[in-house]
Design an enzyme around this catalytic site. Structure first.
Site, PDB file in Angstrom:
ATOM      1  N   ASP A   1      37.096  51.550  49.578  1.00 54.59           N
ATOM      2  CA  ASP A   1      37.852  50.742  48.624  1.00 54.59           C
ATOM      3  C   ASP A   1      36.986  49.989  47.621  1.00 54.59           C
ATOM      4  OD1 ASP A   1      36.753  48.965  50.408  1.00 54.59           O
ATOM      5  OD2 ASP A   1      38.608  47.876  50.826  1.00 54.59           O
ATOM      6  N   GLU A   2      35.732  50.404  47.447  1.00 52.44           N
ATOM      7  CA  GLU A   2      34.897  49.726  46.458  1.00 52.44           C
ATOM      8  C   GLU A   2      33.898  50.693  45.831  1.00 52.44           C
ATOM      9  OE1 GLU A   2      32.311  46.642  47.943  1.00 52.44           O
ATOM     10  OE2 GLU A   2      32.285  47.527  49.938  1.00 52.44           O
TER      11      GLU A   2
ATOM     12  N   ASP B   1      36.745  46.628  43.165  1.00 56.46           N
ATOM     13  CA  ASP B   1      37.108  46.367  44.557  1.00 56.46           C
ATOM     14  C   ASP B   1      38.628  46.377  44.677  1.00 56.46           C
ATOM     15  OD1 ASP B   1      37.036  45.691  47.199  1.00 56.46           O
ATOM     16  OD2 ASP B   1      36.154  43.703  46.929  1.00 56.46           O
TER      17      ASP B   1
END
Length: 358
Positions: A109-110, A8
Site C-alpha cells: 500500500d505504499e 501511501d
C-alpha cells in the site's frame, strides 16, 4: 535526483473492501484462524472503526465486543491479500506509471516515485492528479508526501491522513523535522527513543545537534550516525525501481455466467492487452493464471507453469481456457469477472514464439 513522492494508501485493505463489496460504515479486516467463528485477529480497519477503539492485532472477539457496545453496524470481513495485491498492482500500472518510470513498491500500500522535475509546484500538481485518479478510478484514497528525499517524503505522507498532501521543500526540511516527535521518524522505534532519553537526548532537535561520538559509542558507528542523519532529514537512498512480477488484465462479463464458451470469449482481448504490456517491458512469461471473481465477490485463481518462458498471445489464451475448464469442473461458482495473468517474468534474451513453446 528529482523530487520524491511517497504515495501511501489510506486504510488500504478496508478501503478496498468498501469499494469491492459496496459497503459503508466501520470496516474491520480480519485474519480468521478457523478454530471458531470469532477466533483470530484484526489485520487492519477503517478510520471509523479505529475511532471506536478497534485496532490491528486485536483479537476478533474483542473487536466484536467493542462493535456491539458502540451500537453501530460494523462490517467484519476476511482478509484477501491476493485481491489487495492485484488492486495495488493496478494502481501502479494504470496511474503511477503515467507520471514516472522510477517507482519503488515499498509495500502493498505504499510507493516511492522519483519525478524528473525538480520543481516542487509541478510535483505538487502531480501529487494532486495521482490522488484524484486513485479516488475516481479505484474508489479509494491516498495521502502523498512530496519532499527532497525518501525519508522526509514518507514522514510527510503521514501528516495529513487521510487524503492529505504535504509538501516539504528543501529549505523547509530542518524546521519540519524539528517539529516532530522522535518516534514520528521512520526507523526510530520505542526502544531506541528510550535509549536516547537515557543519554540525555529527548527531542529531534537534540538528536540532530548531538555529538556523533556519543551516538557511535552508544549505538555503533553505522546506526549512531544514521540516527543523527535521520533527525536532520538527510537521506541519500535511491528510489529503486521494482521489477514487475506479473501483468494481469481482468474484465467484467456482459452477464454472469458458468458457460465455458461465453466466458472464454473475452480471453483474446485480455491476452492482447497483456502481450502489448509485455512488449513495452520487453519481457517473457513463464506462468499463466486464471483469475475468477464470482457473484459473491470472492476471488479464485488457477495457475500453470510453462516449460519455457514465451511472449505469445496464443499460449495465454490456450492455457487460460484449460484453467477455465478445470475451474468450472471443480466449482459451482457463477462468474462475474474473469482475468488472465502472465507471471514469472524475465527480460527477453532471444526470440520465442508458440513454435518454441510447442
Amino acid at each position: 535526483m528529482g523530487v520524491i513522492l511517497h504515495v501511501d494508501m489510506d486504510a488500504f485493505y478496508a478501503s478496498v473492501e468498501a469499494q469491492r463489496r459496496n459497503i459503508s460504515g466501520p470496516i474491520v479486516v480480519c485474519v480468521y484462524s478457523g478454530r471458531t467463528e470469532d477466533s483470530g485477529a484484526v489485520s487492519t480497519c477503517s478510520y471509523e472503526a479505529r475511532e471506536l477503539g478497534i485496532h490491528a492485532a486485536m483479537p476478533i472477539k474483542n473487536a466484536k465486543k467493542i462493535a456491539d457496545e458502540s451500537g453501530k453496524e460494523v462490517n467484519f470481513v476476511g482478509m484477501d491479500k491476493e485481491y489487495y495485491d492485484q488492486f495495488s498492482d493496478d494502481i501502479k500500472e494504470e496511474i503511477l506509471e503515467k507520471h514516472t518510470e522510477t517507482i519503488e513498491k515499498a509495500s502493498i500500500d505504499e510507493f516511492y516515485l522519483e519525478l524528473e522535475t525538480e520543481n516542487f509546484d509541478e510535483a505538487e500538481d502531480i501529487a494532486k492528479k495521482i490522488q484524484t485518479s486513485v479516488n475516481e478510478d479505484f474508489g479509494v484514497t491516498c495521502s502523498v508526501g512530496v519532499a527532497p528525499n525518501k525519508l522526509v517524503a514518507k514522514i510527510a505522507s503521514d501528516q495529513e491522513k487521510p487524503e492529505g498532501i504535504t509538501v516539504i521543500r528543501p529549505e523547509e526540511v530542518k524546521n519540519f523535522m524539528r517539529g516532530l516527535k522522535m518516534d514520528d521518524i521512520h526507523g526510530i522505534g520505542g526502544k531506541t527513543v528510550e535509549k536516547l532519553n537515557d543519554i540525555g537526548i529527548s527531542s529531534v532537535e537534540a538528536l540532530a545537534e548531538s555529538d556523533p561520538a556519543l551516538l557511535v559509542r552508544e549505538f555503533g558507528e553505522k546506526q549512531g550516525l544514521k540516527l543523527r542523519e535521520k533527525a536532520r532529514g538527510e537521506d541519500d537512498s535511491e528510489v529503486k525501481e521494482t521489477l514487475q512480477k506479473q501483468v494481469t488484465r481482468i474484465t467484467t462479463l456482459e452477464e454472469n455466467s458458468r458457460k465455458f464458451n461465453q466466458v472464454k470469449k473475452v480471453f483474446p482481448e485480455l491476452a492482447s492487452d497483456i502481450i502489448e504490456r509485455l512488449e513495452e517491458k520487453d519481457m517473457d512469461f513463464g506462468s499463466v493464471s486464471l483469475i475468477v471473481i464470482d457473484t459473491d465477490i470472492e476471488m479464485s485463481t488457477r495457475a500453470k507453469s510453462l516449460k519455457s518462458r514465451v511472449r505469445d498471445e496464443g499460449v495465454l489464451i490456450e492455457e487460460g481456457e484449460k484453467l477455465l475448464e478445470e475451474f468450472l469442473q471443480n466449482s459451482d461458482a457463477v462468474i462475474r469477472r474473469v482475468g488472465l495473468r502472465a507471471s514469472d517474468l524475465k527480460k527477453r534474451k532471444g526470440q520465442k514464439s508458440m513454435d518454441a513453446f510447442t
